[in-house]
Design an enzyme around this catalytic site. Structure first.
Site, PDB file in Angstrom:
ATOM      1  N   SER A   1      -9.738  -0.842   7.514  1.00 17.79           N
ATOM      2  CA  SER A   1      -9.087  -0.603   6.228  1.00 17.79           C
ATOM      3  C   SER A   1      -8.394  -1.817   5.629  1.00 17.79           C
ATOM      4  O   SER A   1      -7.994  -1.780   4.467  1.00 17.79           O
ATOM      5  CB  SER A   1      -8.084   0.550   6.342  1.00 17.79           C
ATOM      6  OG  SER A   1      -8.769   1.772   6.478  1.00 17.79           O
TER       7      SER A   1
ATOM      8  N   LYS B   1       0.850  -1.190   0.000  1.00 21.10           N
ATOM      9  CA  LYS B   1       0.000   0.000   0.000  1.00 21.10           C
ATOM     10  C   LYS B   1       0.885   1.240   0.000  1.00 21.10           C
ATOM     11  O   LYS B   1       1.930   1.279   0.651  1.00 21.10           O
ATOM     12  CB  LYS B   1      -0.890  -0.049   1.245  1.00 21.10           C
ATOM     13  CG  LYS B   1      -1.932   1.047   1.361  1.00 21.10           C
ATOM     14  CD  LYS B   1      -2.783   0.778   2.595  1.00 21.10           C
ATOM     15  CE  LYS B   1      -3.824   1.843   2.841  1.00 21.10           C
ATOM     16  NZ  LYS B   1      -4.626   1.530   4.070  1.00 21.10           N
TER      17      LYS B   1
ATOM     18  N   SER C   1      -9.337   1.674   3.590  1.00 24.27           N
ATOM     19  CA  SER C   1      -8.555   2.458   2.653  1.00 24.27           C
ATOM     20  C   SER C   1      -7.607   1.623   1.802  1.00 24.27           C
ATOM     21  O   SER C   1      -7.006   2.127   0.861  1.00 24.27           O
ATOM     22  CB  SER C   1      -7.750   3.515   3.411  1.00 24.27           C
ATOM     23  OG  SER C   1      -6.819   2.912   4.315  1.00 24.27           O
TER      24      SER C   1
END
Length: 529
Positions: free
Chosen positions: A215, A110, A191
């Site tokens: 997330s 990420k 996210s």
């Protein structure tokens, strides 16, 4: 990519590989790109595949699926050194040096996880689009040492979804919108949107996401994946662009429980730069050892009934999952997780207080040459670049964080105490103790919603907050499809119970094998599913 790379790709792939049932109990994947770690390692051990060829094939698939075709847009940046790294790992293998089960395995990170290489680390913000980290995050160091090939960075909800009260998950100013591989007009949640979409679409073997509250587990559930949100302190936070030190953690996002266990083995470790990991010292075990088909036998599980009732079809699917748990030898008890209504506002207050100083510390240590140094700088940057950064939603959370007092303020200390009291000792710990439970189970959340830039997200609730606020582990595993969209079954336990949760999730997964690969449909026609 050089011509010989494509030749090696073809020789290594040999078309669709019929890998027999074997490696950690999985059935045969459709191709080597859908395969798990142990199947890919078996091919490399048999000299039928190289790390270089595997990375090359994933890069070709990213070009074909992510950047063209359905245009998932999960990858925000590719690592220009990936093939060189893979080639060097192949040399090590030929020389008899194997670093472990991740040797030569492609992984995506990420884009809030620092890598001291030619890639940026931006949290999706244009303010950090050209920011190159001064040091690797500790988890990036761990992966390199384990022999993983860092293939690239994934898109995310900008600032890990802590920018606006009306945000659209999966969108960032730098990366644009990531789309759900199961229905392109639906959301991936956030996210860790790009990590979820990428692994669902088989753009790499493994991905690392991060979670503050939901997330990892929410996008994993919505994209038909396994996600593990570890106990706070099991995995280092150093070098990860933060929201809140009291809840932030990185964790695995994979297609199988076995892969998640192997990845967690690589990520977990004591980091001298992150004091909270000292609490995890000695707590980490070989999580791959927990992969036992009979791990549900004799377990006493609490069905968290106050997290049902949001979607009748999801509830029906999870009731089928509960029947499997019982058939596998678990004892089920209906429970209510207590006091979940007592820390919602306190959690937001904690996150807002911790975000501002945490961000400033990250920028000072890992991005000293970035054009922003403080939360106030980020807010000003977004206003100056409003046409691109503020085109879909605002920055209310950034502004609220900037307005908060310090970490010595009474508001913050009271809020933190409230969260810990009601999420831990009078929350998860209380229900586990009173009912003598090994874990809690519930639907992870609902199916993917339509992406809507006008109204923002409308996810309809999830089971993420109790474990997130407590800092306790949470594992989600695919529980099948609802109207063609994935939903997940959650296992939540007390601190440091990852091994037990992984074992139970694995036993359920192997008893059902419910994950289905996405078809990249433009939308879901509910009259035909």
């Amino acid at each position: 990519m050089e011509r010989r790379d494509f030749v090696k790709m073809g020789l290594a792939a040999g078309g669709t590989l019929a890998i027999a049932r074997g490696a950690l109990g999985r059935t045969a994947p459709a191709s080597i790109l859908d395969a798990g770690v142990m199947q890919q390692q078996a091919q490399m051990a048999a000299n039928k595949l190289t790390a270089h060829a595997l990375a090359s094939q994933y890069l070709a698939r990213i070009a074909r699926i992510d950047k063209a075709g359905p245009r998932i847009n999960a990858i925000i940046e590719l690592n220009p050194e990936a093939l060189r790294i893979a080639r060097e790992l192949d040399r090590e293998r030929r020389a008899g040096k194997l670093r472990g089960p991740l040797h030569g395995i492609p992984v995506l990170l990420k884009d809030n996880i620092a890598t001291a290489d030619r890639m940026s680390t931006s949290a999706g913000s244009l303010a950090l689009a050209d920011s190159h980290a001064a040091h690797d995050a500790f988890v990036a160091q761990r992966l390199r040492a384990a022999g993983a090939v860092i293939l690239g960075k994934t898109n995310l909800s900008e600032w890990a979804n802590m920018r606006s009260t009306q945000s659209t998950s999966g969108w960032s100013g730098r990366g644009g919108l990531t789309r759900n591989p199961y229905a392109l007009d639906r959301n991936c949640s956030g996210s860790s949107s790009g990590s979820a979409a990428a692994i669902a679409a088989s753009l790499a073997t493994l991905a690392v996401g991060t979670e503050t509250d939901g997330s990892i587990v929410s996008p994993a559930s919505i994209c038909g994946l396994v996600g593990i949100k570890p106990t706070l302190g099991l995995v280092s936070r150093s070098g990860i662009i933060p929201i809140a030190a009291s809840q932030d953690t990185a964790g695995p996002m994979t297609r199988t429980v076995a892969d998640a266990a192997l990845l967690l083995d690589a990520l977990a470790g004591v980091d001298p730069e992150d004091v909270v990991t000292r609490e995890g010292g000695g707590k980490a075990t070989g999580y791959a050892q927990a992969l036992q088909r009979d791990a549900l036998r004799g377990k006493r599980l609490g069905i968290a009934r106050n997290f049902f009732g949001l979607n009748d079809d999801v509830d029906a699917r999870i009731e089928q999952a509960l029947a499997v748990l019982k058939a596998q030898g678990a004892e089920l008890v209906d429970v209510q997780v207590p006091n979940t209504d007592k820390y919602g506002n306190a959690e937001i207050a904690v996150l807002l207080h911790e975000f501002k100083p945490g961000l400033a510390d990250y920028l000072r240590r890992y991005a000293p040459n970035a054009p922003v140094r403080t939360m106030a700088d980020v807010i000003a940057f977004n206003r100056q670049h409003a046409q691109r950064e503020l085109r879909h939603f605002g920055q209310e959370h950034l502004e609220a964080s900037e307005a908060k007092g310090g970490l010595d303020s009474k508001e913050y200390l009271d809020a933190l105490a409230t969260c810990r009291r009601y999420a831990r000792e009078e929350g998860i710990d209380k229900v586990l103790r009173e009912y003598r439970l090994d874990a809690l189970v519930a639907p992870t959340g609902g199916p993917a919603w339509l992406t809507d830039f006008v109204n923002g997200d409308h996810c309809g609730g999830s089971f993420s907050s109790p474990a997130a606020v407590a800092g306790y582990p949470h594992v989600t595993v695919p529980a099948g499809l609802v109207h063609g969209l994935p939903v997940g079954l959650s296992f939540v336990g007390g601190a440091w119970s990852e091994a037990a949760l992984i074992g139970m999730a694995y036993a359920y997964e192997q008893a059902t094998l419910l994950r289905r690969a996405p078809t990249f449909a433009a939308s879901i026609n509910t009259t035909n599913v």
